[in-house]
Design a protein around this motif. Structure first.
Motif, PDB file in Angstrom:
ATOM      1  N   MET A   1       0.847  -1.203   0.000  1.00 53.21           N
ATOM      2  CA  MET A   1       0.000   0.000   0.000  1.00 53.21           C
ATOM      3  C   MET A   1       0.884   1.255   0.000  1.00 53.21           C
ATOM      4  SD  MET A   1      -3.208   0.907   2.487  1.00 53.21           S
ATOM      5  CE  MET A   1      -3.437  -0.715   3.188  1.00 53.21           C
ATOM      6  N   THR A   2       0.550   2.220  -0.836  1.00 52.52           N
ATOM      7  CA  THR A   2       1.309   3.467  -0.813  1.00 52.52           C
ATOM      8  C   THR A   2       0.849   4.307   0.388  1.00 52.52           C
ATOM      9  OG1 THR A   2      -0.312   4.726  -2.075  1.00 52.52           O
ATOM     10  CG2 THR A   2       1.344   3.506  -3.349  1.00 52.52           C
ATOM     11  N   VAL A   3       1.620   5.353   0.672  1.00 52.10           N
ATOM     12  CA  VAL A   3       1.261   6.251   1.768  1.00 52.10           C
ATOM     13  C   VAL A   3      -0.130   6.848   1.532  1.00 52.10           C
ATOM     14  CG1 VAL A   3       1.836   8.471   2.836  1.00 52.10           C
ATOM     15  CG2 VAL A   3       3.636   6.776   2.426  1.00 52.10           C
ATOM     16  N   GLY A   4      -0.369   7.275   0.296  1.00 52.60           N
ATOM     17  CA  GLY A   4      -1.664   7.882  -0.028  1.00 52.60           C
ATOM     18  C   GLY A   4      -2.814   6.902   0.152  1.00 52.60           C
ATOM     19  N   GLU A   5      -2.596   5.665  -0.272  1.00 49.23           N
ATOM     20  CA  GLU A   5      -3.646   4.646  -0.107  1.00 49.23           C
ATOM     21  C   GLU A   5      -3.920   4.386   1.375  1.00 49.23           C
ATOM     22  OE1 GLU A   5      -2.761   2.155  -4.251  1.00 49.23           O
ATOM     23  OE2 GLU A   5      -1.887   1.490  -2.353  1.00 49.23           O
ATOM     24  N   ALA A   6      -2.866   4.347   2.153  1.00 44.90           N
ATOM     25  CA  ALA A   6      -3.043   4.110   3.589  1.00 44.90           C
ATOM     26  C   ALA A   6      -3.874   5.232   4.209  1.00 44.90           C
ATOM     27  CB  ALA A   6      -1.681   4.004   4.280  1.00 44.90           C
ATOM     28  N   ILE A   7      -3.554   6.466   3.854  1.00 43.65           N
ATOM     29  CA  ILE A   7      -4.308   7.608   4.394  1.00 43.65           C
ATOM     30  C   ILE A   7      -5.782   7.494   4.020  1.00 43.65           C
ATOM     31  CG2 ILE A   7      -4.673  10.116   4.153  1.00 43.65           C
ATOM     32  CD1 ILE A   7      -2.270   9.398   5.910  1.00 43.65           C
ATOM     33  N   ARG A   8      -6.035   7.179   2.755  1.00 40.37           N
ATOM     34  CA  ARG A   8      -7.439   7.089   2.312  1.00 40.37           C
ATOM     35  C   ARG A   8      -8.164   5.951   3.012  1.00 40.37           C
ATOM     36  NH1 ARG A   8      -5.204   9.458  -2.423  1.00 40.37           N
ATOM     37  NH2 ARG A   8      -4.262   7.502  -3.068  1.00 40.37           N
ATOM     38  N   THR A   9      -7.445   4.842   3.233  1.00 42.37           N
ATOM     39  CA  THR A   9      -8.068   3.711   3.924  1.00 42.37           C
ATOM     40  C   THR A   9      -8.464   4.084   5.348  1.00 42.37           C
ATOM     41  OG1 THR A   9      -6.795   2.155   2.603  1.00 42.37           O
ATOM     42  CG2 THR A   9      -7.743   1.304   4.637  1.00 42.37           C
ATOM     43  N   TYR A  10      -7.555   4.749   6.060  1.00 43.98           N
ATOM     44  CA  TYR A  10      -7.907   5.164   7.426  1.00 43.98           C
ATOM     45  C   TYR A  10      -9.071   6.146   7.411  1.00 43.98           C
ATOM     46  CZ  TYR A  10      -4.073   2.732   9.612  1.00 43.98           C
ATOM     47  OH  TYR A  10      -3.251   1.750  10.080  1.00 43.98           O
ATOM     48  N   ARG A  11      -9.038   7.070   6.468  1.00 40.41           N
ATOM     49  CA  ARG A  11     -10.115   8.055   6.428  1.00 40.41           C
ATOM     50  C   ARG A  11     -11.463   7.375   6.206  1.00 40.41           C
ATOM     51  NH1 ARG A  11      -8.107  12.158   3.020  1.00 40.41           N
ATOM     52  NH2 ARG A  11      -8.966  11.007   1.284  1.00 40.41           N
ATOM     53  N   ASP A  12     -11.448   6.318   5.377  1.00 45.12           N
ATOM     54  CA  ASP A  12     -12.706   5.630   5.074  1.00 45.12           C
ATOM     55  C   ASP A  12     -13.154   4.703   6.199  1.00 45.12           C
ATOM     56  OD1 ASP A  12     -12.688   6.913   2.676  1.00 45.12           O
ATOM     57  OD2 ASP A  12     -11.974   5.194   1.501  1.00 45.12           O
ATOM     58  N   THR A  13     -12.246   4.269   7.041  1.00 43.91           N
ATOM     59  CA  THR A  13     -12.614   3.235   8.014  1.00 43.91           C
ATOM     60  C   THR A  13     -12.646   3.713   9.465  1.00 43.91           C
ATOM     61  OG1 THR A  13     -10.329   2.467   8.132  1.00 43.91           O
ATOM     62  CG2 THR A  13     -11.772   1.342   6.583  1.00 43.91           C
ATOM     63  N   LEU A  14     -11.953   4.791   9.797  1.00 46.51           N
ATOM     64  CA  LEU A  14     -11.999   5.255  11.188  1.00 46.51           C
ATOM     65  C   LEU A  14     -13.397   5.786  11.493  1.00 46.51           C
ATOM     66  CD1 LEU A  14      -8.604   7.170  11.687  1.00 46.51           C
ATOM     67  CD2 LEU A  14      -9.268   4.929  12.612  1.00 46.51           C
TER      68      LEU A  14
END
Ligand SMILES: *Cc1c(COP(=O)(O)O)cnc(C)c1O
Length: 220
Positions: A1-14
């Motif tokens: 996972m890229t840094v950007g993907e990780a950020i988007r994943t957290y934003r969508d799941t937190l």
């Protein structure tokens, strides 16, 4: 996972009401920029020197959180440059922050770091000292510092029962402080949870998670 993907994943799941602090310590400005471009604005750093080097290299709307042990003699260097100092671990440090903030004509937002982990290597106030401080109304003497809540780190163990119990303890402490100091305003941030334990932290009342490795990879 890229840094950007990780950020988007957290934003969508937190869950709503849980703030993500992307812990960028030891990672270069380019990595922070990647997270920034994915929409992240809050970053956590643990060393004054590194923080001061990064600030001018990155956009001005980043909200920097100081999350590492802060020496009293370095307070002056970061006053006015952080959105939140999460790691206030002594009254001496709190007083220094207040004095320097007053002098600089600014208000500094802080969290008190509470020691909940069993290992005695961890820094922070003992829970009892937090209760004493609020019971005696010490916060009323602050002139330019706003205590916004507590920060805590759980034991570094695979024993989820232990970790959950420690987080629950911090959450209870938060409530005890509120009961004890009903005039305290905006005491609503409970910063706990890192890459390996943030889900347990959220289940136990965290409103702010500090995640480094799971976003940026291993630190050098
Ligand atoms: C480094 C650090 C983190 C991030 O830890 P990870 O395991 O990399 O997510 C969180 N909080 C504090 C206080 C830290 O020093």
């Amino acid at each position: 996972m890229t840094v950007g993907e990780a950020i988007r994943t957290y934003r969508d799941t937190l869950p709503e009401g849980v703030t993500l602090v992307a812990v960028s310590k030891f990672h270069p400005a380019e990595a922070i920029r990647e997270a920034y471009d994915a929409g992240q604005r809050i970053f956590g750093e643990s060393r004054v020197q590194e923080l001061l080097q990064k600030i001018p290299q990155l956009p001005g709307d980043i909200r920097w959180h100081m999350i590492g042990h802060l020496q009293t003699n370095k307070v002056r260097q970061i006053i006015g440059r952080t959105a939140l100092i999460e790691s206030v671990d002594s009254l001496r440090l709190l007083d220094a922050i207040d004095a320097e903030s007053l002098r600089a004509g600014t208000v500094t937002r802080v969290l008190l770091e509470v020691r909940i982990a069993r290992e005695d290597t961890k820094t922070g106030f003992a829970p009892r000292d937090i209760l004493d401080y609020f019971a005696h109304g010490g916060y009323r003497n602050l002139q330019a510092t706003h205590i916004c809540g507590l920060m805590a780190m759980a034991s570094n163990t695979d024993d989820t029962g232990t970790v959950a119990g420690e987080f629950a303890r911090a959450h209870r402490l938060m409530q005890q402080v509120r009961d004890m100091a009903p005039d305290l305003r905006g005491f609503d941030t409970l910063s706990m949870g890192m890459s390996d334990d943030y889900l347990l932290a959220i289940q136990n009342g965290s409103t702010m998670v500090r995640i480094g490795t799971a976003i940026f990879g291993n630190r050098l």
